[in-house]
Motif scaffolding. Structure first.
Motif, PDB file in Angstrom:
ATOM      1  N   VAL A  75       0.832  -1.205   0.000  1.00 48.24           N
ATOM      2  CA  VAL A  75       0.000   0.000   0.000  1.00 48.24           C
ATOM      3  C   VAL A  75       0.866   1.253   0.000  1.00 48.24           C
ATOM      4  CG1 VAL A  75      -1.653   1.355   1.366  1.00 48.24           C
ATOM      5  CG2 VAL A  75      -1.968  -1.112   1.112  1.00 48.24           C
ATOM      6  N   PHE A  76       1.926   1.241   0.784  1.00 40.53           N
ATOM      7  CA  PHE A  76       2.805   2.404   0.872  1.00 40.53           C
ATOM      8  C   PHE A  76       3.530   2.666  -0.441  1.00 40.53           C
ATOM      9  CE2 PHE A  76       6.913   4.383   1.896  1.00 40.53           C
ATOM     10  CZ  PHE A  76       6.481   5.506   2.579  1.00 40.53           C
ATOM     11  N   LEU A  77       3.870   1.594  -1.157  1.00 35.96           N
ATOM     12  CA  LEU A  77       4.663   1.738  -2.373  1.00 35.96           C
ATOM     13  C   LEU A  77       3.825   2.045  -3.611  1.00 35.96           C
ATOM     14  CD1 LEU A  77       7.204  -1.192  -1.863  1.00 35.96           C
ATOM     15  CD2 LEU A  77       7.589   1.261  -1.490  1.00 35.96           C
ATOM     16  N   LEU A  78       2.544   1.670  -3.600  1.00 34.79           N
ATOM     17  CA  LEU A  78       1.707   1.876  -4.777  1.00 34.79           C
ATOM     18  C   LEU A  78       1.310   3.345  -4.931  1.00 34.79           C
ATOM     19  CD1 LEU A  78      -0.787  -1.151  -4.709  1.00 34.79           C
ATOM     20  CD2 LEU A  78       1.061  -0.749  -6.341  1.00 34.79           C
ATOM     21  N   PRO A  79       1.145   3.807  -6.165  1.00 31.19           N
ATOM     22  CA  PRO A  79       0.594   5.161  -6.364  1.00 31.19           C
ATOM     23  C   PRO A  79      -0.864   5.192  -5.928  1.00 31.19           C
ATOM     24  CG  PRO A  79       0.785   4.004  -8.453  1.00 31.19           C
ATOM     25  CD  PRO A  79       1.476   3.139  -7.438  1.00 31.19           C
ATOM     26  N   ASP A  80      -1.354   6.385  -5.589  1.00 29.91           N
ATOM     27  CA  ASP A  80      -2.696   6.477  -5.017  1.00 29.91           C
ATOM     28  C   ASP A  80      -3.816   6.333  -6.051  1.00 29.91           C
ATOM     29  OD1 ASP A  80      -2.480   8.838  -6.353  1.00 29.91           O
ATOM     30  OD2 ASP A  80      -2.681  10.127  -4.596  1.00 29.91           O
ATOM     31  N   ALA A  81      -3.486   6.032  -7.293  1.00 34.73           N
ATOM     32  CA  ALA A  81      -4.529   5.888  -8.321  1.00 34.73           C
ATOM     33  C   ALA A  81      -5.421   4.678  -8.065  1.00 34.73           C
ATOM     34  CB  ALA A  81      -3.877   5.773  -9.698  1.00 34.73           C
ATOM     35  N   TRP A  82      -4.951   3.710  -7.256  1.00 38.78           N
ATOM     36  CA  TRP A  82      -5.748   2.508  -7.027  1.00 38.78           C
ATOM     37  C   TRP A  82      -6.779   2.703  -5.917  1.00 38.78           C
ATOM     38  CZ3 TRP A  82      -5.914  -0.205  -2.369  1.00 38.78           C
ATOM     39  CH2 TRP A  82      -5.036   0.258  -1.382  1.00 38.78           C
ATOM     40  N   ILE A  83      -6.672   3.777  -5.144  1.00 38.54           N
ATOM     41  CA  ILE A  83      -7.556   3.963  -3.982  1.00 38.54           C
ATOM     42  C   ILE A  83      -9.030   4.038  -4.370  1.00 38.54           C
ATOM     43  CG2 ILE A  83      -8.151   5.574  -2.116  1.00 38.54           C
ATOM     44  CD1 ILE A  83      -5.210   6.028  -1.671  1.00 38.54           C
ATOM     45  N   PRO A  84      -9.412   4.709  -5.497  1.00 39.69           N
ATOM     46  CA  PRO A  84     -10.837   4.680  -5.873  1.00 39.69           C
ATOM     47  C   PRO A  84     -11.383   3.265  -6.066  1.00 39.69           C
ATOM     48  CG  PRO A  84      -9.702   6.409  -7.066  1.00 39.69           C
ATOM     49  CD  PRO A  84      -8.645   5.625  -6.348  1.00 39.69           C
ATOM     50  N   TYR A  85     -10.549   2.356  -6.547  1.00 37.20           N
ATOM     51  CA  TYR A  85     -11.003   0.966  -6.705  1.00 37.20           C
ATOM     52  C   TYR A  85     -11.224   0.319  -5.333  1.00 37.20           C
ATOM     53  CZ  TYR A  85      -9.533   1.580 -11.533  1.00 37.20           C
ATOM     54  OH  TYR A  85      -9.389   2.037 -12.824  1.00 37.20           O
ATOM     55  N   TRP A  86     -10.352   0.673  -4.387  1.00 32.08           N
ATOM     56  CA  TRP A  86     -10.545   0.156  -3.040  1.00 32.08           C
ATOM     57  C   TRP A  86     -11.823   0.715  -2.425  1.00 32.08           C
ATOM     58  CZ3 TRP A  86      -9.405  -3.501   0.240  1.00 32.08           C
ATOM     59  CH2 TRP A  86      -9.714  -3.323   1.583  1.00 32.08           C
ATOM     60  N   ASN A  87     -12.101   1.985  -2.658  1.00 30.54           N
ATOM     61  CA  ASN A  87     -13.317   2.589  -2.125  1.00 30.54           C
ATOM     62  C   ASN A  87     -14.562   1.891  -2.664  1.00 30.54           C
ATOM     63  OD1 ASN A  87     -11.814   4.449  -0.691  1.00 30.54           O
ATOM     64  ND2 ASN A  87     -11.898   5.998  -2.299  1.00 30.54           N
ATOM     65  N   ARG A  88     -14.442   1.305  -3.845  1.00 29.34           N
ATOM     66  CA  ARG A  88     -15.578   0.619  -4.446  1.00 29.34           C
ATOM     67  C   ARG A  88     -15.762  -0.786  -3.862  1.00 29.34           C
ATOM     68  NH1 ARG A  88     -15.432   0.433 -10.783  1.00 29.34           N
ATOM     69  NH2 ARG A  88     -15.533   2.672 -10.359  1.00 29.34           N
ATOM     70  N   TRP A  89     -14.650  -1.511  -3.722  1.00 32.27           N
ATOM     71  CA  TRP A  89     -14.721  -2.907  -3.271  1.00 32.27           C
ATOM     72  C   TRP A  89     -14.333  -3.086  -1.816  1.00 32.27           C
ATOM     73  CZ3 TRP A  89     -17.122  -6.349  -6.150  1.00 32.27           C
ATOM     74  CH2 TRP A  89     -17.234  -6.111  -7.526  1.00 32.27           C
ATOM     75  N   GLY A  90     -13.669  -2.121  -1.243  1.00 31.14           N
ATOM     76  CA  GLY A  90     -13.188  -2.262   0.126  1.00 31.14           C
ATOM     77  C   GLY A  90     -14.303  -2.421   1.135  1.00 31.14           C
TER      78      GLY A  90
END
Length: 199
Positions: A75-90
């Protein structure tokens, strides 16, 4: 095996949610690890203290600690572009964590012959305690006290187990699916508890 998988999925989901809040609050990598570990393991730690389970039993989950550490590093190393996908499935994975942790907490209390009140507290704290500690450390109002209905579903699971209304793996599975479904319905339909003033 399925139950262990669900427990791991829930733990990882809670850890990721803690790590994401740490990034949103501009915490450094230490703060990210602290919030992630607290979210994943804080509820069960408090439960053990309250119902008399040896606190050191938390360290028997060594492999899970390693998995959580690695996930938070990613999570720390990934760019924050994936966070919207987490907000959808998280939210769905978080609901899995809520259900599995609540049932696990209630069953832990039953195993030490705790009274019904302790079973309810154990289920609620195991399911929601880590998130509450996370929000306090992040300087936020605890989500479980103001957003869609959340903690009540963990308490409901504890009540059903405390009243001995489940009798085996099948009924436990039905309870798990019920809690996940109710939590997702809370999000989908914006179910909330009454607020002051009511009128």
């Amino acid at each position: 095996m399925l139950w262990e998988v669900l427990n791991v999925v829930g733990t990882i989901a809670f850890a990721i949610s803690g790590a994401i809040i740490a990034t949103q609050e501009d915490y450094d990598i230490l703060g990210l690890y602290v919030l992630g570990f607290v979210t994943a393991f804080g509820g069960s730690t408090i439960r053990n203290l309250l119902i008399g389970i040896p606190i050191e039993s938390i360290w028997t989950q060594g492999n899970l600690f390693v998995v959580v550490f690695l996930v938070m590093t990613v999570v720390f190393l990934l760019p924050d572009a994936w966070i919207p996908y987490w907000n959808r499935w998280g939210i769905f994975f978080d609901a899995i964590g809520l259900a599995s942790f609540a049932i696990q907490g209630a069953l832990s209390a039953v195993q030490v012959n705790a009274p019904l009140s302790a079973i309810l507290v154990a289920a609620t704290l195991t399911g929601c305690g880590g998130g509450m500690i996370r929000d306090v450390l992040a300087g936020r109002k605890p989500m479980v006290l103001r957003e869609e209905i959340y903690a009540i579903w963990a308490t409901l699971g504890g009540l059903i187990i405390g009243l001995d209304l489940i009798s085996g793996p099948w009924t436990t599975g039905i309870l798990f699916v019920t809690i996940v479904t109710l939590r997702m319905c809370s999000v989908r339909f914006k179910w909330r508890l009454p607020r002051y003033p009511i009128w």
